[in-house]
Design a protein around this motif. Structure first.
Motif, mmCIF file in Angstrom:
data_model
loop_
_atom_site.group_PDB
_atom_site.id
_atom_site.type_symbol
_atom_site.label_atom_id
_atom_site.label_comp_id
_atom_site.label_asym_id
_atom_site.label_seq_id
_atom_site.Cartn_x
_atom_site.Cartn_y
_atom_site.Cartn_z
ATOM 1 N N ARG A 1053 -13.753 -1.109 -10.058
ATOM 2 C CA ARG A 1053 -12.760 -1.734 -9.317
ATOM 3 C C ARG A 1053 -12.664 -3.191 -9.597
ATOM 4 O O ARG A 1053 -12.002 -3.941 -9.651
ATOM 5 N N GLN A 1057 -9.843 -5.595 -11.454
ATOM 6 C CA GLN A 1057 -9.689 -6.675 -10.654
ATOM 7 C C GLN A 1057 -9.548 -8.066 -11.612
ATOM 8 O O GLN A 1057 -8.770 -8.643 -11.993
ATOM 9 N N GLU A 1060 -7.019 -7.665 -14.611
ATOM 10 C CA GLU A 1060 -5.774 -8.061 -13.994
ATOM 11 C C GLU A 1060 -5.790 -9.373 -13.884
ATOM 12 O O GLU A 1060 -4.536 -9.948 -14.117
ATOM 13 N N PRO A 1109 -3.648 -6.404 -6.827
ATOM 14 C CA PRO A 1109 -3.782 -6.228 -5.557
ATOM 15 C C PRO A 1109 -3.109 -7.088 -4.533
ATOM 16 O O PRO A 1109 -2.997 -8.285 -5.163
ATOM 17 N N THR A 1110 -3.014 -6.761 -3.512
ATOM 18 C CA THR A 1110 -1.844 -7.928 -2.624
ATOM 19 C C THR A 1110 -2.566 -9.127 -2.488
ATOM 20 O O THR A 1110 -1.929 -10.169 -2.463
ATOM 21 N N GLU A 1111 -3.815 -9.089 -2.087
ATOM 22 C CA GLU A 1111 -4.678 -10.297 -1.529
ATOM 23 C C GLU A 1111 -4.624 -11.363 -2.894
ATOM 24 O O GLU A 1111 -4.411 -12.543 -2.454
ATOM 25 N N THR A 1112 -4.468 -10.796 -4.097
ATOM 26 C CA THR A 1112 -4.260 -11.928 -5.234
ATOM 27 C C THR A 1112 -2.468 -12.340 -5.422
ATOM 28 O O THR A 1112 -2.319 -13.335 -5.721
ATOM 29 N N LYS A 1139 7.757 -6.246 -3.897
ATOM 30 C CA LYS A 1139 6.469 -5.833 -3.333
ATOM 31 C C LYS A 1139 6.723 -5.364 -1.808
ATOM 32 O O LYS A 1139 6.275 -4.457 -1.343
ATOM 33 N N ARG A 1143 5.862 -1.428 -0.466
ATOM 34 C CA ARG A 1143 4.783 -1.177 0.110
ATOM 35 C C ARG A 1143 5.217 -0.712 1.820
ATOM 36 O O ARG A 1143 5.945 -1.424 2.190
ATOM 37 N N GLN A 1150 -2.979 -9.954 5.474
ATOM 38 C CA GLN A 1150 -1.625 -9.689 4.523
ATOM 39 C C GLN A 1150 -0.477 -10.291 4.883
ATOM 40 O O GLN A 1150 0.300 -11.166 4.563
#
Length: 1656
Positions: A1053, A1057, A1060, A1109-1112, A1139, A1143, A1150
């Protein structure tokens, strides 16, 4: 009688077949007289009948007659004999005569001394007949019988006569023709074996037995003696065995013994007793048994051994005996078997024992002879060829062994010693039986051997002693004997025994082996001995067996047809002794080697089920055997024989066996080299010049070839066979020794001379394959080989490359490439010099082939050659690492260039294998770039414009599938490297400085092949296409299912990340680069390209974001929305929208991050820049959409941030200059935010609702922009849905806009989204608002639209109707006055628009009445009655407002339809007014116009229609007898008179009459409470049939039949008065009326069920 008649008639005139049938049929009769008559007839017609049939028919009479039971048949038989003897055919046909004699023989025997008995007479009659003189067997019988009768007393006559017959017959038989003897014997036995109850037959059987035994005692017979003897014995054997089954129960045994009887013939008294018993019908088993045993005794005494049979021979060998000796032995075996079985049980056991003693005494007197015979009995069951034609059963074998044991026990030591001598067969025979499959046989044999154990100085004593210790094991296991023998003689070698003991054992073994070797021993004995010695091996054993091996091989080669099965198996067993223990003998003893080689050549298969000796001999050459042959020269000789055999053999099994043998043995490579090595030859030329020089020398010296023919005599076929064997050879010592020899052969193959002679391709492949095998043996892991093992100079790589170049065969290429692959690991520097020619060749040839083998070859080459190069990179062989990398790029380019020619299904595996080998992380991106370059430069030009899309799509799928063969990290790195490479490329070709060279990764390639995309050699367009294709592909890859699947399955993982993040940075970096290029090329022709490329980059960014990932993701989007470029901002918002939409589950942190974006989005919505107005509009729309999505997703739980959003949107829609698409988005945003904020939106309503209603007022804009219209409707719908209770200030305006919208929406169709939304909006307004709010608004709205937009009244009434339908009862009651007042007002619509179009007015009035009815249906009777009468009064108030009457009648009709039967409660007051109205609008009664208007007629018609319809419904639903006599009389005349009311013209009249009036009159007739009124009604209708107008008459007929149909059979009472009227109409002047009248009459007949024609 018939037969007598036949005899008396003349012979002519009868058919032969008839005569035969008649006579022979009667001959079969059971009546003696009939048969006698038939015989008379036969004598008459004898010449006309077939003589053979005569003989057989006469013999049948004898078969049937039994004189002992019925003597009267004698006369018949006598007559038959006379006829028979006269037949000439008996003289001519011997077979017929034989058959006759044999059948009559029982009648010739004397069974009775009484001369008056018919038996006696018959015997005498036959003896006196000519039959005795005809047949040689009976010669002299009449004289002999006559002499016996004369010279003997009657008491002894039977015995004497039979004795004389026996002697006579046996004498005649032996002295007769020897050629006929065997047939005669067979015939006699057949007669003797005939089953019959006749005394004569039974006596005949014993006479024949005696005759036959007597013959066997006679030595005159020479060549026929044993065949006769065997036949006689079989007869006796069968007879005895049959008699044994009849054990007498109460019969007294005879005082008679075989031993005491001295006679050579059957004793007379015994025979007489036997005949006497039979004659008195008693059983005579004892006598019969005694007689047969006597015969057996005579047979034993009389049997003589043949002169050729020597009893002195140490072995009686059935294989070498002549036929007579074999027959003699056969008889001895049979007699022994018969006597032993008889002696063991039964009443005659003593007799049999006596006979057994006799057998021993006569034939086996000497004990040695007896034991020779017993040895045959003990061992004969093992004989496979069965020369004696006898089966020795296990039982007999066991019995013989026990007899042998008894005899051995009784022998003296001296005799035993003699039996134990090597010349005696006893020990050997007993030893063989220890391996018998029958345990009892093994036990009996052991007993015999134990009885010999006392003789200690015997040669076999050590063996016998050892066997005695293992008795139980031997008895239990048939294979144990071989094990014991093996253990015993193995101890000779291993255990330290005394010398004398060893010597004894060795002598015993030698003795046993000599028995095998000795030719006098039968082969089956030798075979079984060798089975016992199965586990004894060694030189000594083999050397003792060589003579017999030699003898048998000689016989195989010269007389294979004489080989016995036992000999064949024996030979196989001897060959089995050639093993590792005896192999050294081949080096010492030349004979053993020669014989073994001879056996290798013995390829003839003698027995189908037994393999050839060659195969067995080959099977002996095992790895241990070959290794044990210590002499290398002998090994070499064996190898040479094997190869020669393989070259010349035609049997596939032999070839297969040789192959297996060679595979199994361990061979030294030098031995193979000697077999492969051609005659000495100069070194193979390395250069073209040397080759030419050699050719010249060969041309100059042709004589050299003649002088040395052996140099040319070189068998390529032999070489090929050896090379084929080497293919699968694993056990090869020092394989490197083969390398020079194989390269020498390869160079010979490549010579032009060799290629011309024969096709050398297969040979080349074999050589290359052998070299490959050697390489794999020397270096199993593909590493380098030390020079000590194999010098690299001996490995001629140039020769392999030359092989590739010269050959045209793909398979040869494959082998060469695989070899090069292997060599690459061992000698990388040698391959490195030839690397590019190899791969260039692969690209040009091998890659184009489509088969699995080629595919494997390519894989192998790639896997082996390339790693060797990469390995060379780390060593001192390569000058610089860049050199190898450049080579790898060149190799990849070769594969890419060849790709279009590679079969499609092979492309992916080949490329993935290539890149896996060179390293995916390092070179996958290189492959992709080269593939893009190939597409841009070659594929595009080669593809037609129509197919380009399909080709690109297919190629892209292929490129994606290549990528997905590698892990996620390799793919991410490749995409990043491609983006970096694209960044490094110049913007345009002109911008590329001449000094700058393109970089790949580490190096700057000097030549073009090492570069990826050479800007100099490609056009500007190709450069742009290359960039576009690269970006498009990366975008597709990142969104492909396979890539996403890999991401999902990836376990690292954190690493993912990081990858990405890095990729996103690279993409954004490249977007900036492209964005700057967009700005820099705005005014250039390429501007569009850069914009499209930027769009593609955004697409790629989108795909990357999908992976983020959403946080990024959220902070990155926030940053992008602040970007200076509008397109970047828009793209960021698009990504955000995607997005949010995709989702469903979000974490709290978030959501807070996302809500922080709201102010930024509001800023974009408010922003207006004139210079970028168009793009800004799109951006603002996107921002509003983003806000809408955020509000929908998170506004419910977090409403506060969205209040400013609502304010901003209201500002937007309030502005008049705003762009309509933006306004549409704002309206949708308002809809969503209001729906979400709910109560928090109330403060904004004063600003929102006017602005919103204002947008709806502008019809022109709404109609022109469907989306804008939908957005406005949606906004209003959502506000009304969310805050219905706060709409009262705006309700009137809302209603006005909604009813207006109905008209606009109609154009889009009922199923369109706009129609659905408007419909929902109307429902919300009708159902969500309280009546106190809605009703005043509706009233006002009605007043507003009454004169300006009448067509909007329908939708308004529908809203009210839906509202009333949903009202509660209390509300309805409380608001009824208000509603009544409203309806009184609106029902005047027709009156107020009296001059308007009737149809339009009617449509609107329908909506009003429909709405009124919805209220009526909810009212109680008490509430409805006043309302109804109020309406009734309202309709009559003013005479001038007659239009109200029209409205009221319509209301009454509708209410009647809805209330059905209930309406009769209120309709009583309507009867007279309706009757008056009917009269007033009937133009036949009045000329006054009912309505004071121009359209009086239309209105009158309409009024008439409503009135009639209402009455019809009243009559139809009347169940309460509403139509009383008074009311009926009131309505009858006005209704019937309407039949002549032609108001509105013919067409209107016709339609009204058929559709409305006639159904009403018919139902009126049904509903009349008083049936007495039917007659006046009927009469009134009939009167109309006399009207002047044919139309009226026609209408009256229709009415009449309709009434009849309703009344059915009740109409019969009205029929009499109807008939005159109908009769008149039958002759009506109008044809149509007349026809209708006829139809009416027909229909009446059907209805009433009676014929009416008689009345007319």
């Amino acid at each position: 009688m018939a037969c007598m008649m036949l005899s008396g008639t003349e012979q002519e005139g009868f058919d032969q077949a008839f005569i035969e049938e008649a006579i022979f049929g009667r001959l079969k009769d059971d009546n003696r007289d009939v048969v006698m008559s038939a015989l008379s007839s036969l004598e008459t017609f004898r010449k006309q009948v077939n003589p053979e049939v005569i003989v057989s028919s006469l013999l049948n009479i004898f078969q049937k007659a039994d004189l002992s039971k019925d003597g009267k048949w004698y006369k018949v038989l006598e007559r038959a004999v006379k006829i028979l003897v006269k037949e000439k055919i008996l003289k001519e046909k011997k077979e017929l005569l034989d058959a006759t004699v044999m059948q009559l023989l029982p009648f010739m025997t004397i069974t009775n001394a009484n001369s008056k008995s018919s038996d006696w007479k018959m015997a005498v009659c036959l003896s006196e007949s000519d039959l005795c003189s005809l047949h040689p067997l009976l010669k002299g019988w009449p004289e002999a019988l006559e002499e016996a009768i004369k010279s003997t007393e009657s008491a002894e006559l039977v015995g004497v006569a039979n004795e004389k017959m026996i002697l006579l017959l046996s004498g005649n038989l032996t002295s007769g023709d020897p050629l006929l003897l065997l047939q005669m014997v067979d015939d006699l036995i057949l007669v003797a074996e005939t089953e019959s109850d006749s005394v004569g037959q039974k006596v005949t059987t014993h006479i024949i037995g005696s005759v036959l035994v007597q013959c066997c005692c006679n030595t005159q017979m020479k060549e026929n003696y044993f065949p006769v003897a065997i036949r006689v014995f079989r007869f006796l054997d069968k007879k005895i065995k049959n008699l044994r089954t009849y054990e007498p129960e109460e019969e007294t045994p005879l005082n008679w013994s075989v031993e005491t009887a001295e006679e050579t013939l059957v004793p007379k008294d015994l025979l007489s007793a036997y005949i006497g018993k039979l004659s008195s019908d008693e059983t005579a088993h004892a006598e019969e048994s005694a007689m047969v045993l006597f015969l057996l005794k005579n047979f034993i005494n009389g049997l003589k051994p043949p002169l050729s049979f020597s009893k002195e021979e140490s072995w009686w060998n059935p294989e070498s005996l002549n036929q007579s000796s074999q027959d003699y032995l056969h008889l001895l075996l049979g007699l022994f078997d018969l006597l032993v079985s008889g002696a063991s049980e039964g009443s005659d056991a003593l007799q049999y024992r006596a006979l057994m003693n006799l057998l021993f005494k006569v034939h086996l007197k000497d004990s040695e002879v007896l034991f020779k015979f017993l040895s045959i009995l003990w061992t004969y069951s093992y004989n496979l060829s069965n020369q004696l034609n006898y089966e020795v059963s296990a039982m007999l074998q066991t019995q013989a062994l026990y007899i042998g044991y008894a005899l051995l026990e009784s022998q003296t030591n001296q005799k035993k010693k003699k039996l134990l001598s090597p010349s005696s067969p006893v020990v050997i025979s007993l030893l063989i039986n220890l391996g018998s499959p029958v345990s009892e046989v093994r036990r009996a044999a052991l007993n015999c051997l134990h009885s010999l154990r006392g003789i200690k100085d015997s040669l076999f004593h050590p063996v016998l002693h050892h066997l005695e210790e293992k008795t139980e094991e031997i008895v239990s296991d048939p294979t144990y004997i071989a094990q014991i023998m093996g253990t015993l003689f193995e101890e000779l070698e291993t255990q330290p025994k005394q010398k004398s003991q060893k010597k004894k054992l060795l002598e015993a073994l030698e003795n046993i082996l000599d028995c095998v070797q000795n030719p006098i021993f039968p082969s089956y004995i030798a075979r079984n001995l060798l089975k016992i010695l199965h586990e004894i091996h060694g030189e000594m054993v083999l050397s003792h067996l060589l003579p017999v091996l030699d003898r048998l091989l000689e016989k195989v080669s010269k007389k294979p047809e004489e080989m016995l099965k036992d000999e064949v198996i024996l030979l196989h067993l001897i060959l089995g002794k050639f093993n590792e223990y005896s192999a050294t003998l081949l080096c010492k003893n030349q004979q053993s080697l020669d014989l073994f080689i001879k056996s290798l050549h013995a390829d003839k298969k003698i027995y189908e089920e037994i393999p050839a000796f060659q195969i067995t001999a080959l099977g002996q050459i095992t790895k241990p055997f070959f290794a044990a042959v210590s002499d290398g020269m002998v090994q070499q000789k064996l190898l040479k024989v094997l190869f020669d055999l393989l070259l010349n053999c035609k049997n596939p099994l032999c070839a297969q066996t040789i192959s297996s043998v060679f595979k199994g043995i361990t061979v030294c490579a030098e031995q193979i080299v000697r077999e492969l090595e051609p005659p000495k030859k100069t070194k193979s030329p390395a250069t073209v010049q040397q080759t030419r020089r050699e050719k010249m020398q060969q041309q100059r010296k042709p004589q050299d070839a003649e002088l040395a023919p052996e140099t040319n005599h070189f068998s390529w076929q032999r070489v090929m066979l050896i090379l084929e064997l080497l293919q699968h050879k694993k056990k090869l010592r020092r394989p490197q020794a083969l390398v020079p020899a194989l390269f020498n052969l390869l160079s010979r193959c490549l010579e032009p001379m060799a290629s011309e002679e024969e096709n050398m391709e297969y040979t080349k492949q074999l050589i290359l394959s052998c070299l490959l095998n050697i390489c794999q043996k020397l270096s199993s892991d593909g590493s380098k080989v030390p020079a000590v093992i194999l010098d690299k100079e001996k490995f001629n790589v140039e020769l392999i490359v030359q092989c590739i170049r010269i050959s045209k065969m793909p398979q040869t290429h494959h082998h060469a490439l695989l070899l090069l692959g292997a060599v690459a690991g061992m000698f990388p520097d040698k391959v490195l010099h030839n690397i590019m020619p190899i791969f260039t060749f692969m690209g040009a040839n091998v890659l184009r082939l489509d088969d699995t083998y080629t595919f494997q070859v390519i894989n192998k080459t790639v896997q082996m050659v390339i790693p060797a190069l990469i390995q060379a990179e780390d060593s001192d062989l390569s000058e610089s690492s860049g050199g190898v990398e450049e080579v790898v790029i060149k190799i990849i380019r070769v594969f890419v260039d060849a790709l279009p020619h590679v079969p499609e299904h092979r492309r992916l595996p080949i490329l993935s294998q290539l890149i896996t080998t060179v390293g995916g992380d390092k070179f996958l991106w290189v492959l992709l770039v080269l593939l893009f370059e190939q597409y841009v430069t070659k594929t595009v030009t080669a593809t037609s414009s129509t197919d380009k899309d399909a080709v690109l799509e297919a190629d892209t799928e292929f490129w994606i599938s290549i990528c997905c063969e590698f892990n996620v990290r390799s793919q991410f790195q490749s995409v990043m490297k491609i983006i970096q490479y694209l960044t490094e490329l110049p913007e345009n070709k002109e911008d590329d400085p001449g000094t700058k060279k393109l970089r790949t990764c580490k190096t700057k390639p000097k030549n073009q092949d090492g570069q990826l995309f050479n800007v100099e050699s490609h056009s500007d367009k190709q450069l742009r296409h290359f960039k576009f294709l690269s970006v498009s592909f990366m975008s597709q890859l990142l969104s492909s299912q396979s890539f996403v699947k890999k991401i999902v399955e990836y376990e690292g993982r954190e690493e993912l990340q990081e990858l990405e993040q890095r990729l996103l940075e690279e993409v954004l970096h490249y977007i900036n680069t492209v964005a700057s290029s967009v700005e820099g090329n705005v005014d250039k022709p390429t501007a569009k390209f850069w914009r499209v490329l930027l769009s593609k980059c955004y697409d790629m960014l989108d795909k990357v974001n999908a992976l983020l990932p959403t946080e990024t993701f959220i902070p990155v989007i926030g940053g992008l929305m602040m970007n200076q470029l509008p397109s970047v901002r828009r793209k960021a918002m698009d990504l955000l929208n995607n997005k949010v939409q995709q989702r469903t589950k979000w974490q709290k942190s978030q959501i807070l991050q996302l809500l922080e974006l709201v102010p930024e989005l509001i800023a974009i919505v408010k922003c207006r820049r004139k210079e970028e107005e168009e793009e800004q509009a799109i951006n603002r729309q996107t921002a509003l959409f983003s806000l809408k999505l955020l509000c929908k997703g998170f506004g419910t739980e977090n409403p506060a941030p969205f209040v400013p959003v609502l304010k901003t949107a209201i500002d937007l829609i309030s502005s008049e200059k705003e762009e309509k698409n933006v306004m549409g988005s704002a309206l949708l945003c308002i809809a969503e935010v209001t729906c979400t904020l709910k109560a928090q939106a109330i403060p904004q309503l004063p600003r929102l609702m006017p602005a919103l209603l204002k947008t709806l007022k502008n019809k022109k804009e709404l109609v022109s922009n469907e989306i804008y219209l939908l957005s406005a409707i949606t906004a209003l719908l959502k506000v009304a849905e969310t805050l219905p209770h706060f709409l009262s200030p705006y309700l009137l305006e809302c209603l006005l806009q909604v009813v207006r919208l109905e008209k606009i929406v109609a154009e889009f169709g009922p199923s369109s989204q706009i129609s659905v939304r408007v419909s929902t909006l109307k429902t919300i307004l009708a159902t969500r608002l309280a009546p106190r709010i809605l009703l005043p608004a509706v009233t006002k709205c009605y007043s507003e639209v009454l004169h300006t937009r009448k067509n909007c009244l329908g939708p308004l009434m529908n809203i009210l109707k839906e509202h009333i339908a949903g009202m509660e009862k209390e509300h309805l009651i409380s608001h009824q006055p208000e509603l009544t007042a409203f309806f009184m007002k609106v029902l005047d619509f027709r009156t107020e628009h009296a001059e308007d179009d009737l149809e339009e007015v009617g449509k609107i009035e329908a909506y009003i009445i429909d709405c009124l009815i919805s209220m009526v249906m909810k009212l109680s009777e008490a509430s409805f009655r006043p309302l109804f009468f109020k309406l009734f009064d309202w309709s009559k108030t003013e005479a001038t407002l007659r239009d109200r009457l029209l409205t009221f009648h319509r209301i009454a009709d509708c209410i009647a339809d809805k209330l059905k039967g209930l309406f009769t409660l209120f309709a009583g007051h309507l009867v007279k007014p309706f009757a008056e109205t009917l009269n007033q609008v009937n133009i036949s009664k009045t000329d006054e116009a009912f309505f004071d208007s121009d359209n009086n007629t239309e209105k009158s018609c309409l009024l008439l229609q409503f009135t009639v319809d209402c009455l019809h419904k009243l009559f139809l639903f009347d169940t309460q007898k509403f139509l009383s006599k008074e009311r009926a009389e009131t309505l009858m005349q006005p209704l019937v008179d309407q039949l002549e009311n032609v108001l509105g013209g013919d067409e209107k009249f016709q339609e009204r009459v058929t559709a409305h009036l006639i159904p009403c009159i018919a139902q009126f007739s049904v509903a009349m409470a008083d049936d007495s009124l039917w007659k006046p009604l009927n009469y009134q209708i009939l009167l109309k049939t006399r009207h002047n107008s044919p139309k009226v008459r026609f209408a009256a007929l229709l009415a009449l039949i309709e009434v009849a149909q309703k009344l059915k059979e009740n109409y019969l009472v009205l029929l009499p008065e109807s008939i005159p009227f109908l009769a008149e109409l039958m002759e009506d002047e109008c044809e149509e009326v007349e026809q209708q009248c006829q139809k009416t009459i027909q229909q009446l007949e059907v209805i009433l069920g009676e014929p009416l024609q008689s009345y007319f």
